[in-house]
Design a protein around this motif. Structure first.
Motif, PDB file in Angstrom:
ATOM      1  N   GLY A 240       0.787  -1.229   0.000  1.00 51.57           N
ATOM      2  CA  GLY A 240       0.000   0.000   0.000  1.00 51.57           C
ATOM      3  C   GLY A 240       0.817   1.276   0.000  1.00 51.57           C
ATOM      4  N   ASP A 241       2.122   1.160   0.037  1.00 48.66           N
ATOM      5  CA  ASP A 241       3.005   2.334   0.060  1.00 48.66           C
ATOM      6  C   ASP A 241       3.400   2.675  -1.370  1.00 48.66           C
ATOM      7  N   LEU A 242       2.622   3.516  -1.998  1.00 52.29           N
ATOM      8  CA  LEU A 242       2.838   3.838  -3.402  1.00 52.29           C
ATOM      9  C   LEU A 242       4.116   4.637  -3.641  1.00 52.29           C
ATOM     10  N   ALA A 243       4.633   5.275  -2.623  1.00 55.27           N
ATOM     11  CA  ALA A 243       5.841   6.096  -2.773  1.00 55.27           C
ATOM     12  C   ALA A 243       7.108   5.309  -2.425  1.00 55.27           C
ATOM     13  N   PHE A 244       6.970   4.041  -2.074  1.00 52.01           N
ATOM     14  CA  PHE A 244       8.100   3.222  -1.640  1.00 52.01           C
ATOM     15  C   PHE A 244       9.249   3.254  -2.642  1.00 52.01           C
ATOM     16  N   ILE A 245       9.001   2.885  -3.877  1.00 54.61           N
ATOM     17  CA  ILE A 245      10.062   2.809  -4.880  1.00 54.61           C
ATOM     18  C   ILE A 245      10.612   4.202  -5.196  1.00 54.61           C
ATOM     19  N   GLU A 246       9.748   5.213  -5.155  1.00 56.27           N
ATOM     20  CA  GLU A 246      10.205   6.581  -5.429  1.00 56.27           C
ATOM     21  C   GLU A 246      11.212   7.045  -4.375  1.00 56.27           C
ATOM     22  N   ARG A 247      10.995   6.656  -3.125  1.00 60.20           N
ATOM     23  CA  ARG A 247      11.941   7.037  -2.064  1.00 60.20           C
ATOM     24  C   ARG A 247      13.295   6.377  -2.284  1.00 60.20           C
ATOM     25  N   VAL A 248      13.299   5.138  -2.717  1.00 64.14           N
ATOM     26  CA  VAL A 248      14.562   4.447  -2.972  1.00 64.14           C
ATOM     27  C   VAL A 248      15.238   5.050  -4.203  1.00 64.14           C
ATOM     28  N   GLU A 249      14.475   5.329  -5.248  1.00 64.09           N
ATOM     29  CA  GLU A 249      15.046   5.909  -6.462  1.00 64.09           C
ATOM     30  C   GLU A 249      15.595   7.309  -6.233  1.00 64.09           C
TER      31      GLU A 249
ATOM     32  N   ARG B  23      21.478   0.959  -2.813  1.00 68.12           N
ATOM     33  CA  ARG B  23      21.427  -0.415  -2.308  1.00 68.12           C
ATOM     34  C   ARG B  23      21.180  -0.422  -0.794  1.00 68.12           C
ATOM     35  N   ALA B  24      21.841   0.477  -0.077  1.00 70.61           N
ATOM     36  CA  ALA B  24      21.629   0.572   1.372  1.00 70.61           C
ATOM     37  C   ALA B  24      20.207   1.038   1.684  1.00 70.61           C
ATOM     38  N   ALA B  25      19.694   1.952   0.870  1.00 71.11           N
ATOM     39  CA  ALA B  25      18.320   2.439   1.070  1.00 71.11           C
ATOM     40  C   ALA B  25      17.311   1.317   0.853  1.00 71.11           C
ATOM     41  N   ALA B  26      17.547   0.487  -0.154  1.00 67.46           N
ATOM     42  CA  ALA B  26      16.650  -0.646  -0.426  1.00 67.46           C
ATOM     43  C   ALA B  26      16.684  -1.631   0.740  1.00 67.46           C
ATOM     44  N   ARG B  27      17.882  -1.940   1.215  1.00 70.12           N
ATOM     45  CA  ARG B  27      18.035  -2.872   2.329  1.00 70.12           C
ATOM     46  C   ARG B  27      17.319  -2.337   3.573  1.00 70.12           C
ATOM     47  N   ALA B  28      17.500  -1.051   3.855  1.00 66.75           N
ATOM     48  CA  ALA B  28      16.866  -0.450   5.040  1.00 66.75           C
ATOM     49  C   ALA B  28      15.346  -0.419   4.900  1.00 66.75           C
ATOM     50  N   ALA B  29      14.867  -0.150   3.697  1.00 65.77           N
ATOM     51  CA  ALA B  29      13.425  -0.072   3.473  1.00 65.77           C
ATOM     52  C   ALA B  29      12.742  -1.412   3.728  1.00 65.77           C
TER      53      ALA B  29
ATOM     54  N   ALA C 152      15.161  -2.338 -12.081  1.00 63.31           N
ATOM     55  CA  ALA C 152      14.918  -0.988 -11.566  1.00 63.31           C
ATOM     56  C   ALA C 152      13.787  -1.016 -10.538  1.00 63.31           C
ATOM     57  N   VAL C 153      13.794  -2.072  -9.723  1.00 60.61           N
ATOM     58  CA  VAL C 153      12.820  -2.251  -8.642  1.00 60.61           C
ATOM     59  C   VAL C 153      13.548  -2.811  -7.425  1.00 60.61           C
TER      60      VAL C 153
END
Length: 103
Positions: A13-22, A30-36, A57-58
């Motif tokens: 339900g977090d539509l902004a999830f990928i945008e925050r990592v990008e 990579r660290a942001a993805a791991r933390a998320a 790119a995901v």
């Protein structure tokens, strides 16, 4: 059909999830993805999905699946394999809590 485990994902339900990592600089993505994804209850299922699809790119299971070149995509897939292998090893150690990867 969306697998039922998606509903239990930390990012559900977090539509902004990928945008925050990008939005993070490439060298920190990579660290942001791991933390998320830290603490996500369906990390293994997500890793399996990452291995079964050709998405790029995901983020899958805390791994930023990069689009730039075969070598980086292979390295990313190795990270996903390690996540699944670790979960399977834990399932062997704890037969009372079997690994379930279901749709």
């Amino acid at each position: 059909m969306i697998p039922s485990w998606h509903e239990r994902a930390k990012c559900a339900g977090d539509l902004a999830f990928i945008e925050r990592v990008e939005a993070v600089a490439d060298n920190k993505r990579r660290a942001a993805a791991r933390a998320a994804c830290a603490g996500c209850p369906v990390l293994t299922e997500c890793a399996v999905e990452g291995l079964e699809t050709s998405a790029y790119a995901v983020v899958r299971a805390g791994v930023w699946l990069r689009a730039n070149g075969q070598r980086t995509r292979t390295a990313d897939r190795h990270e996903l394999v390690a996540i699944v292998a670790s979960a399977r090893a834990r399932a062997v150690d704890r037969p009372d809590r079997p690994l379930s990867v279901s749709a």
